[in-house]
Design a protein around this motif. Structure first.
Motif, PDB file in Angstrom:
ATOM      1  N   ALA A 192       0.826  -1.170  -0.089  1.00  0.00           N
ATOM      2  CA  ALA A 192      -0.075   0.143  -0.021  1.00  0.00           C
ATOM      3  C   ALA A 192       0.713   1.200   0.132  1.00  0.00           C
ATOM      4  O   ALA A 192       1.820   1.336   0.554  1.00  0.00           O
ATOM      5  N   VAL A 244       0.661   5.442   0.182  1.00  0.00           N
ATOM      6  CA  VAL A 244      -0.188   6.845   0.745  1.00  0.00           C
ATOM      7  C   VAL A 244       0.652   8.042   0.394  1.00  0.00           C
ATOM      8  O   VAL A 244       2.123   8.054   0.988  1.00  0.00           O
ATOM      9  N   GLN A 277      -8.716   7.376  -3.887  1.00  0.00           N
ATOM     10  CA  GLN A 277      -8.080   5.979  -3.744  1.00  0.00           C
ATOM     11  C   GLN A 277      -8.286   4.950  -4.989  1.00  0.00           C
ATOM     12  O   GLN A 277      -9.487   5.404  -5.844  1.00  0.00           O
ATOM     13  N   HIS A 278      -7.631   4.266  -5.443  1.00  0.00           N
ATOM     14  CA  HIS A 278      -7.771   3.241  -6.552  1.00  0.00           C
ATOM     15  C   HIS A 278      -7.004   1.993  -6.194  1.00  0.00           C
ATOM     16  O   HIS A 278      -5.884   1.930  -5.137  1.00  0.00           O
ATOM     17  N   LYS A 279      -7.360   1.113  -6.995  1.00  0.00           N
ATOM     18  CA  LYS A 279      -6.521  -0.180  -6.822  1.00  0.00           C
ATOM     19  C   LYS A 279      -5.553  -0.344  -7.903  1.00  0.00           C
ATOM     20  O   LYS A 279      -5.763   0.008  -9.088  1.00  0.00           O
ATOM     21  N   GLN A 331      -3.039  -1.013  -2.892  1.00  0.00           N
ATOM     22  CA  GLN A 331      -3.888  -0.041  -2.980  1.00  0.00           C
ATOM     23  C   GLN A 331      -3.280   1.257  -2.680  1.00  0.00           C
ATOM     24  O   GLN A 331      -2.038   1.291  -2.251  1.00  0.00           O
ATOM     25  N   LEU A 376      -3.714   5.528  -1.770  1.00  0.00           N
ATOM     26  CA  LEU A 376      -4.577   6.684  -1.166  1.00  0.00           C
ATOM     27  C   LEU A 376      -3.927   7.853  -1.518  1.00  0.00           C
ATOM     28  O   LEU A 376      -2.512   8.019  -1.263  1.00  0.00           O
ATOM     29  N   TYR A 377      -4.514   8.734  -1.866  1.00  0.00           N
ATOM     30  CA  TYR A 377      -4.049  10.336  -2.095  1.00  0.00           C
ATOM     31  C   TYR A 377      -4.740  11.138  -1.166  1.00  0.00           C
ATOM     32  O   TYR A 377      -5.986  11.172  -1.137  1.00  0.00           O
ATOM     33  N   MET A 433      -5.291   0.309   4.624  1.00  0.00           N
ATOM     34  CA  MET A 433      -4.220   0.045   3.497  1.00  0.00           C
ATOM     35  C   MET A 433      -3.497  -1.149   3.563  1.00  0.00           C
ATOM     36  O   MET A 433      -3.072  -1.842   2.750  1.00  0.00           O
TER      37      MET A 433
END
Length: 817
Positions: free
Chosen positions: A484, A486, A593-595, A600, A602-603, A632
């Motif tokens: 994940a 971020v 977010q997206h896959k 994953q 996350l912004y 995440m």
């Protein structure tokens, strides 16, 4: 005149046909030049043949001989011209009425009839009441018991067998009735037709009208289909009979539609074709039913966490009443709440419980079935839950100790579930050299070092401090290893300086270089962020405590003062926006977010989340970042071995669905496996029985990535793992197809709309006796052509023989050779 022509030529036409026009013509391939020359030659022969006739022949006889010879020659020329008589005919025929009978599983529902009018309708269907006198008739109380829970299919059979209504025989007198059953698209099946017995010439009394006994398919009606594609079925039936004169389409259904094109869209096509649709609605419009549509819960939770579960409950016909929603873990009640039922519709109910034991569990939500429910089998939902006692390994990279860094690092270090390592690029290098220091001297240089983490968090990091190879490793960490990532936006570097880098590919947002940070003025205006519909439904952003409203909490959240200008990528899920600023893709994203591959991303588009601590301290700030980290890291905690990554395309399937599996297998040092085939295993969750093997083959050009698929088995809880890594498992649930039971009310509105659009009509039992006379029965006129080849008829050759004979007799009479 037309009749004797037909008799003389021996032509036959369909009964009821009328000749409306006759047109003679000759064969199209005739060479008229040669015919004229031939005719001139024949005229010359006739003139020379009769020029030297004896003078004692009378003028009349001379003319007769010449005329007979000319007629004979003309008839011979006719064989070359091949004359044809074209007859234009018209015939009145019965129009075709298509009858579509719903055979989907919703027709098995036994509606608990409580309202008096619903019981009256069932009585009319059974023939216990006069169908012409409506719903105001008295009904023997002793007969109501058998009517209260008749299934929809049984009601339909009763209507079609009702001697008072006599629907099918009466329709067959006026129309060519073509019956079908339908379910999902492609499941339209034509049933045997009953045909009228016409009288014969030898026995005029042999005609017989159809009776109910001539429609045996009524008794075989069932409901095997797992869905209803009403629009597609209407179109398919129409296409099968395209070109025929249609009186309309009669649909016998409960109005359920859960697959394929909208019936309202197909109705436009039917209206343009002049085909009205008539409906007989089976069922009741306000059944009492409780439906647990689904349950939103993470697949993994941490020991001693308070887990938030949202249960989606739909109620029908129960306004003002209550139900007891119970959540169990392996059969033991962990949360329950009395929920009030409002207007018909769906609501999400939050339930919280604390995880006290490590292991794998069956999480189940249910509401006890009521006696008056339409379908007591749709009152529960379940899924697998894994509780772990492990730490989330977080790599936190930041350029300088800005405000968000200070508070976020403190939160991460205090969280018992998190083991955090921090790289502060502009910090004093000596802080990383202390014993058991939480700081790193540099960004991990190898995959093995990087892949030991579960979550990587980037603050406002200068990309020049991260090499391209390190960025590529980070991209692979997410896409192939299931990690994940971020990113927290900053005014100096993130995300704008990452344009055209491997990290830009990771992000769920798009941006242009030098549009963020220095080019963006300092904001002094407060920004009150707003959750999107997807954000409001995401447990990660549910910060409310017991008895609190999450919407009210976010509405009262302190404002922020800066958001990076970006736009969401197609397919990204925007969770939070600045409602005052627009982009070409909608409101300005604050959180998306997206896959990305197996992982994953996350912004977070602001460096102001620390402002949410105002007046409340760490209450919301800590919960927010704790839930972000947990969400995440979930992908990495579903299994134990981080070198094995398994991804299913879904977690919930219907029986017969295709289950698609991707697996990535790493060797020591996190290099891709060189195997060509892996063996996957599907087992029943819990006991591990009923094993079945699934081969996974390597994906071309992607070493270490494997793909396989299989058909979802019988309903139940299952696990998938690789034989090479039995401790890495993925849970999935298989259910019977519930499309038909998700909405149990008869959809009268849909049927009325389609009937109105096509100039048809919607019927219930109280006005079903008007159905036959409502459907227009004006016969259709069908035109046809019949070509009679006159030159090839016996009559034509008899005429040639007659002319030759008369001429021969006349010549003998005149003493000519």
């Amino acid at each position: 005149m037309h009749d004797w022509i037909l008799k003389l030529t021996g032509a036959t036409v369909e009964p009821g046909s009328t000749v409306v026009d006759m047109t003679p013509r000759v064969h199209e391939g005739v060479e008229w030049g040669w015919m004229i020359l031939l005719a001139a030659a024949f005229v010359a022969v006739i003139w020379f043949s009769y020029r030297w006739l004896p003078s004692e022949l009378s003028r009349t006889r001379r003319v007769m001989l010449i005329g007979l010879r000319g007629l004979f020659i003309a008839l011979l020329l006719g064989l070359l011209l091949r004359p044809v008589l074209v007859l234009t005919m018209s015939r009145e025929i019965q129009r075709t009425l298509l009858v579509l009978v719903d055979s989907s599983q919703s027709m098995t529902l036994a509606d608990p009839r409580i309202a008096p009018e619903d019981i009256q309708r069932a009585a009319i269907a059974k023939g216990l009441l006069d169908p012409t006198k409506g719903l105001a008739q008295p009904l023997d109380e002793g007969k109501t018991a058998e009517l209260r829970e008749m299934s929809r299919t049984n009601v339909l059979r009763a209507v079609l067998r009702n001697e008072r209504l006599n629907l099918l025989p009466a329709l067959s007198e006026k129309f060519e009735v073509v019956p079908f059953t339908f379910g999902l698209g492609g499941q339209v099946r034509e049933l045997p037709r009953a045909r009228q017995i016409e009288s014969s010439e030898n026995d005029p009394d042999s005609a017989r009208k159809l009776t109910l006994a001539d429609f045996p398919w009524v008794d075989t009606l069932g409901a095997p289909h797992a869905g209803t594609a009403l629009g597609d079925s209407l179109r398919e039936a129409l296409n099968r009979k395209r070109g025929q004169a249609l009186a309309g389409v009669l649909v016998l259904t409960d109005g359920a539609h859960n697959s394929g094109d909208s019936p309202r869209v197909v109705a436009q096509t039917l209206r343009d074709a002049g085909v009205p649709v008539y409906f007989y609605g089976v069922g009741i419009t306000s059944p009492r039913d409780i439906i647990i549509v689904g349950m939103d819960a993470p697949p993994t939770a941490f020991l001693e966490d308070e887990l938030l579960v949202h249960v989606r409950v739909r109620s029908q016909g129960l306004q003002g009443e209550n139900g007891r929603l119970i959540l169990t873990l392996n059969g033991e009640t962990v949360a329950e709440e009395t929920i009030p039922f409002g207007k018909d519709g769906e609501r999400r109910w939050p339930l919280r419980f604390k995880t006290n034991v490590v292991g794998e569990f069956d999480l189940r939500a249910h509401i006890a079935a009521r006696e008056d429910e339409t379908d007591p089998g749709n009152n529960e939902a379940s899924r697998r839950l894994r509780v772990v006692d492990e730490k989330i390994r977080v790599l936190f990279v930041e350029q300088a100790p800005r405000w968000d860094y200070r508070y976020l690092q403190a939160v991460l270090m205090r969280d018992r579930r998190v083991e955090v390592k921090t790289l502060l690029l502009e910090g004093d290098p000596s802080i990383a050299q202390e014993e058991n220091s939480p700081y790193l001297e540099k960004f991990p240089e190898t995959k093995k070092e990087l892949f030991e983490y579960d979550v990587v968090v980037f603050g406002d990091v200068d990309p020049s401090r991260i090499s391209i190879s390190q960025m590529e490793n980070l991209n692979e960490f997410v896409s192939r290893f299931g990690g994940a990532f971020v990113m927290i936006a900053g005014r100096r570097h993130s995300p704008q300086d990452y344009a055209d880098t491997p990290i830009a590919d990771l992000l769920p947002v798009e941006f242009e270089r030098a549009t963020v940070g220095g080019a963006e003025p300092e904001f002094d205006q407060p920004i009150h962020v707003q959750l999107t519909a997807r954000g409001r439904g995401d447990p990660m952003l549910n910060l409310a405590g017991e008895g609190e409203s999450n919407d009210a909490m976010w509405a009262a959240m302190p404002p922020i003062y800066w958001v990076a200008p970006v736009t969401a990528k197609p397919g990204a899920t925007v969770l939070m926006v600045d409602p005052a600023r627009d982009t070409r893709q909608g409101k300005l994203p604050v959180m998306a977010q997206h896959k990305y591959g197996l992982g994953q991303v996350l912004y977070v588009g602001t460096d102001n989340t620390w402002r949410w601590r105002r007046n409340v301290g760490d209450r919301y700030y800590t919960r927010f970042w704790g839930q972000v980290n947990q969400r995440m890291a979930q992908q990495r905690f579903i299994g134990a071995d981080k070198r094995v990554q398994i991804s299913l395309d879904n977690q919930n399937y219907n029986v017969g669905d295709r289950v698609r599996v991707y697996a990535r297998l790493y060797q020591e040092g996190y290099e891709p496996s060189q195997e060509e085939v892996l063996r996957g295993v599907v087992t029943t969750a819990g006991d591990g029985d009923g094993q079945s093997e699934v081969p996974l083959k390597v994906v071309d050009g992607q070493p270490g990535l494997f793909f396989g698929e299989f058909v979802a088995p019988a309903a139940g809880q299952y696990q998938f793992h690789l034989q090479e890594a039995t401790d890495q498992k993925r849970d999935f649930t298989v259910a019977e197809n519930s499309l038909e039971m998700a909405e149990t009310a008869m959809n009268a509105k849909l049927m009325q709309d389609v009937a109105t659009l096509t100039h048809g009509r919607f019927f219930r039992e109280e006005n079903l006796h008007l159905l036959v006379e409502t459907i227009a029965s004006k016969p259709a006129t069908v035109g046809s052509r019949l070509e009679l080849e006159l030159w090839a008829t016996p009559l034509y050759f008899l005429l040639i023989l007659f002319v030759v004979t008369v001429e021969w007799v006349l010549r003998k009479w005149s003493y000519l050779k």
